[in-house]
Write an enzyme that holds these catalytic residues in place. Structure first.
Site, mmCIF file in Angstrom:
data_model
loop_
_atom_site.group_PDB
_atom_site.id
_atom_site.type_symbol
_atom_site.label_atom_id
_atom_site.label_comp_id
_atom_site.label_asym_id
_atom_site.label_seq_id
_atom_site.Cartn_x
_atom_site.Cartn_y
_atom_site.Cartn_z
ATOM 1 N N LYS A 102 0.815 -1.222 0.000
ATOM 2 C CA LYS A 102 0.000 0.000 0.000
ATOM 3 C C LYS A 102 0.841 1.261 0.000
ATOM 4 O O LYS A 102 0.457 2.267 -0.589
ATOM 5 C CB LYS A 102 -0.956 0.005 1.200
ATOM 6 C CG LYS A 102 -2.094 -0.964 1.036
ATOM 7 C CD LYS A 102 -3.280 -0.591 1.900
ATOM 8 C CE LYS A 102 -4.457 -1.508 1.616
ATOM 9 N NZ LYS A 102 -5.520 -1.383 2.587
ATOM 10 N N LYS A 146 -5.191 -9.928 -6.886
ATOM 11 C CA LYS A 146 -6.501 -10.102 -6.236
ATOM 12 C C LYS A 146 -7.489 -9.031 -6.710
ATOM 13 O O LYS A 146 -7.074 -7.926 -7.092
ATOM 14 C CB LYS A 146 -6.357 -10.101 -4.708
ATOM 15 C CG LYS A 146 -6.086 -8.771 -4.104
ATOM 16 C CD LYS A 146 -6.304 -8.772 -2.586
ATOM 17 C CE LYS A 146 -6.101 -7.357 -2.106
ATOM 18 N NZ LYS A 146 -6.278 -7.093 -0.731
ATOM 19 N N LYS A 161 -10.677 -3.060 -4.517
ATOM 20 C CA LYS A 161 -11.411 -1.792 -4.686
ATOM 21 C C LYS A 161 -10.540 -0.747 -5.344
ATOM 22 O O LYS A 161 -11.023 0.182 -5.959
ATOM 23 C CB LYS A 161 -11.769 -1.172 -3.332
ATOM 24 C CG LYS A 161 -12.402 -2.038 -2.341
ATOM 25 C CD LYS A 161 -12.447 -1.331 -0.981
ATOM 26 C CE LYS A 161 -13.072 -2.257 0.026
ATOM 27 N NZ LYS A 161 -13.168 -1.771 1.362
HETATM 28 P P1 TYM Z 1 -10.988 -5.039 3.658
HETATM 29 O O1 TYM Z 1 -11.945 -3.947 3.944
HETATM 30 O O2 TYM Z 1 -9.889 -4.779 2.697
HETATM 31 O O3 TYM Z 1 -11.771 -6.309 3.123
HETATM 32 C C1 TYM Z 1 -12.881 -6.836 3.827
HETATM 33 C C2 TYM Z 1 -12.848 -8.356 3.758
HETATM 34 O O4 TYM Z 1 -12.885 -8.783 2.392
HETATM 35 C C3 TYM Z 1 -11.817 -9.696 2.150
HETATM 36 N N1 TYM Z 1 -11.367 -9.537 0.755
HETATM 37 C C4 TYM Z 1 -11.215 -10.542 -0.096
HETATM 38 N N2 TYM Z 1 -11.416 -11.870 0.046
HETATM 39 C C5 TYM Z 1 -11.178 -12.654 -1.033
HETATM 40 N N3 TYM Z 1 -10.759 -12.167 -2.240
HETATM 41 C C6 TYM Z 1 -10.542 -10.840 -2.419
HETATM 42 N N4 TYM Z 1 -10.153 -10.381 -3.606
HETATM 43 C C7 TYM Z 1 -10.768 -9.966 -1.321
HETATM 44 N N5 TYM Z 1 -10.653 -8.620 -1.141
HETATM 45 C C8 TYM Z 1 -11.014 -8.383 0.133
HETATM 46 C C9 TYM Z 1 -10.728 -9.296 3.135
HETATM 47 O O5 TYM Z 1 -9.837 -10.358 3.378
HETATM 48 C C10 TYM Z 1 -11.550 -8.930 4.362
HETATM 49 O O6 TYM Z 1 -11.870 -10.099 5.101
HETATM 50 N N6 TYM Z 1 -7.965 -5.051 7.634
HETATM 51 C C11 TYM Z 1 -9.241 -5.493 7.132
HETATM 52 C C12 TYM Z 1 -10.411 -4.977 7.949
HETATM 53 C C13 TYM Z 1 -10.313 -5.207 9.421
HETATM 54 C C14 TYM Z 1 -10.510 -6.444 10.083
HETATM 55 C C15 TYM Z 1 -10.347 -6.145 11.473
HETATM 56 C C16 TYM Z 1 -10.810 -7.732 9.651
HETATM 57 C C17 TYM Z 1 -10.029 -4.269 10.356
HETATM 58 N N7 TYM Z 1 -10.063 -4.828 11.608
HETATM 59 C C18 TYM Z 1 -10.452 -7.162 12.455
HETATM 60 C C19 TYM Z 1 -10.918 -8.729 10.622
HETATM 61 C C20 TYM Z 1 -10.751 -8.422 11.984
HETATM 62 C C21 TYM Z 1 -9.408 -4.994 5.718
HETATM 63 O O7 TYM Z 1 -8.787 -4.042 5.309
HETATM 64 O O8 TYM Z 1 -10.379 -5.625 5.019
#
Ligand code: TYM
Length: 337
Positions: free
Chosen positions: A116, A200, A203
């Site tokens: 990032k 992957k 967004k």
């Molecule tokens: P974020 O907002 O990027 O994504 C949310 C969830 O979607 C999953 N995800 C995917 N899974 C499969 N294939 C993909 N291409 C894909 N893109 C996104 C992510 O793995 C995630 O589960 N850091 C985290 C948010 C967070 C969090 C937490 C998660 C903050 N605190 C505590 C679990 C527990 C994040 O940025 O997810």
């Protein structure tokens, strides 16, 4: 079904717009299944979102849209606690304590920061660097035992486990924090870009053709699947034959995941077909699952006060658990309160 009260699920999604099929198949679909069996806490992680600058009005809008997406996908705010992270101050408080438990060496290994921050690391926010400590705080503030996430969050989850163990060890409070288990889909944990099967679905990818957004219309889905990269070979019989065909494998995995089939079963059904025919079937199933979600999101977004009420109700429930746990944590650390 009776819930197991010793097990607590926590997960979060960033309100940064464009929630897509990867978020749904990798995480949110699993959130919905888990709420039937365990106590679940799902969070719109707005504190995480601001590690990269967000327009304030856009952030509000995206937070409500993320909540609307949760509900449209089947989360029930009466069964699960659903709230936004910034409304419960315990997240930021525990994150500070964890900043002091976590090690610089651990942070320096985090691949997502490197990705990032890109080539201009010096210009990245400090928040982006210590983001995994906040993530550990989110989970451990509720003493969560299980964390459903996509494969890209695996390393952050490992760090949360290290922090839990180091805290328990340093403060001599064995088993105070549970060591949280990641719940990552076994067969298909990473939905890939429709333009490049090695990246992957994300967004932040420039081309909207790389992803299916949960708010895409029928026409958009059909067009995106038609344009999705594949190859000229037909669908093979065995999964091993897809080893060097990442785009083909991704589309077959998406189809299988959406229809709840094992990919082997999909191959059995589709063997010998060329991708133009398969793509038609894939768009049909995607339209039948994604479009109702998109319509529901639109509908829910038209009632802002209803969404705000859901968040307030969730925050109140989350605060109760957070305050109780934080009181014990502060005592353990040696703060007077
Ligand atoms: P974020 O907002 O990027 O994504 C949310 C969830 O979607 C999953 N995800 C995917 N899974 C499969 N294939 C993909 N291409 C894909 N893109 C996104 C992510 O793995 C995630 O589960 N850091 C985290 C948010 C967070 C969090 C937490 C998660 C903050 N605190 C505590 C679990 C527990 C994040 O940025 O997810």
């Amino acid at each position: 079904m009776n819930k197991n009260f010793n097990e607590v699920v926590f997960s979060g999604v960033q309100p940064t717009g464009n929630l897509h099929l990867g978020n749904y198949l990798g995480a949110i679909k699993n959130f919905v299944e888990l709420q039937k069996k365990m106590n679940c806490i799902y969070c719109v992680v707005d504190l995480h979102a601001i590690t990269v600058f967000q327009d304030p009005n856009q952030l509000k809008n995206n937070s409500l849209e993320t909540l609307a997406t949760f509900i449209a996908c089947g989360l029930d705010f009466k069964k699960s606690i659903i709230f936004n992270q910034s409304s419960v101050s315990g997240h930021a408080e525990l994150a500070w304590i964890f900043n002091c438990v976590s090690r610089l060496g651990w942070m320096n290994r985090m691949t997502q920061f490197k990705e990032k921050a890109g080539s201009n690391k010096e210009n990245a926010s400090v928040g982006l660097y210590v983001y995994p400590n906040l993530m550990a705080a989110d989970i451990l503030l509720y003493k969560a035992t299980h964390v459903p996430v996509g494969d890209d969050q695996k390393q952050h989850l490992e760090l949360s486990r290290d922090i839990a163990q180091k805290f328990n060890h340093d403060f001599k409070c064995k088993n105070f924090f549970p060591v949280p288990e990641p719940l990552i889909q076994k067969n298909f944990s990473r939905v890939m870009s429709l333009r490049d099967g090695k990246k992957k679905m994300s967004k932040s990818e420039d081309s909207d053709y790389s992803r299916i957004n949960l708010t895409d219309t029928e026409d958009e889905i059909i067009k995106k699947i038609k344009k999705a990269k594949t190859d000229s070979l037909p669908i093979p019989e065995k999964i091993q034959d897809l080893k060097n065909r990442p785009e083909a494998l991704n589309l077959l995995n998406i189809y299988s995941s959406i229809t709840n089939l094992k990919v082997e079963k999909t191959l059995e059904e589709m063997v010998g077909k060329d991708f133009s025919k398969f793509k038609k079937q894939l768009s049909d199933v995607l339209v039948s699952v994604v479009c109702p979600i998109g319509r529901k999101i639109k509908d829910l977004k038209s009632n802002r006060s209803h969404l705000v009420n859901i968040l307030n109700e969730g925050s109140n429930k989350a605060k109760k658990i957070s305050n109780e746990n934080l009181k014990k944590i502060k005592e353990i650390v040696g703060f007077i309160n």
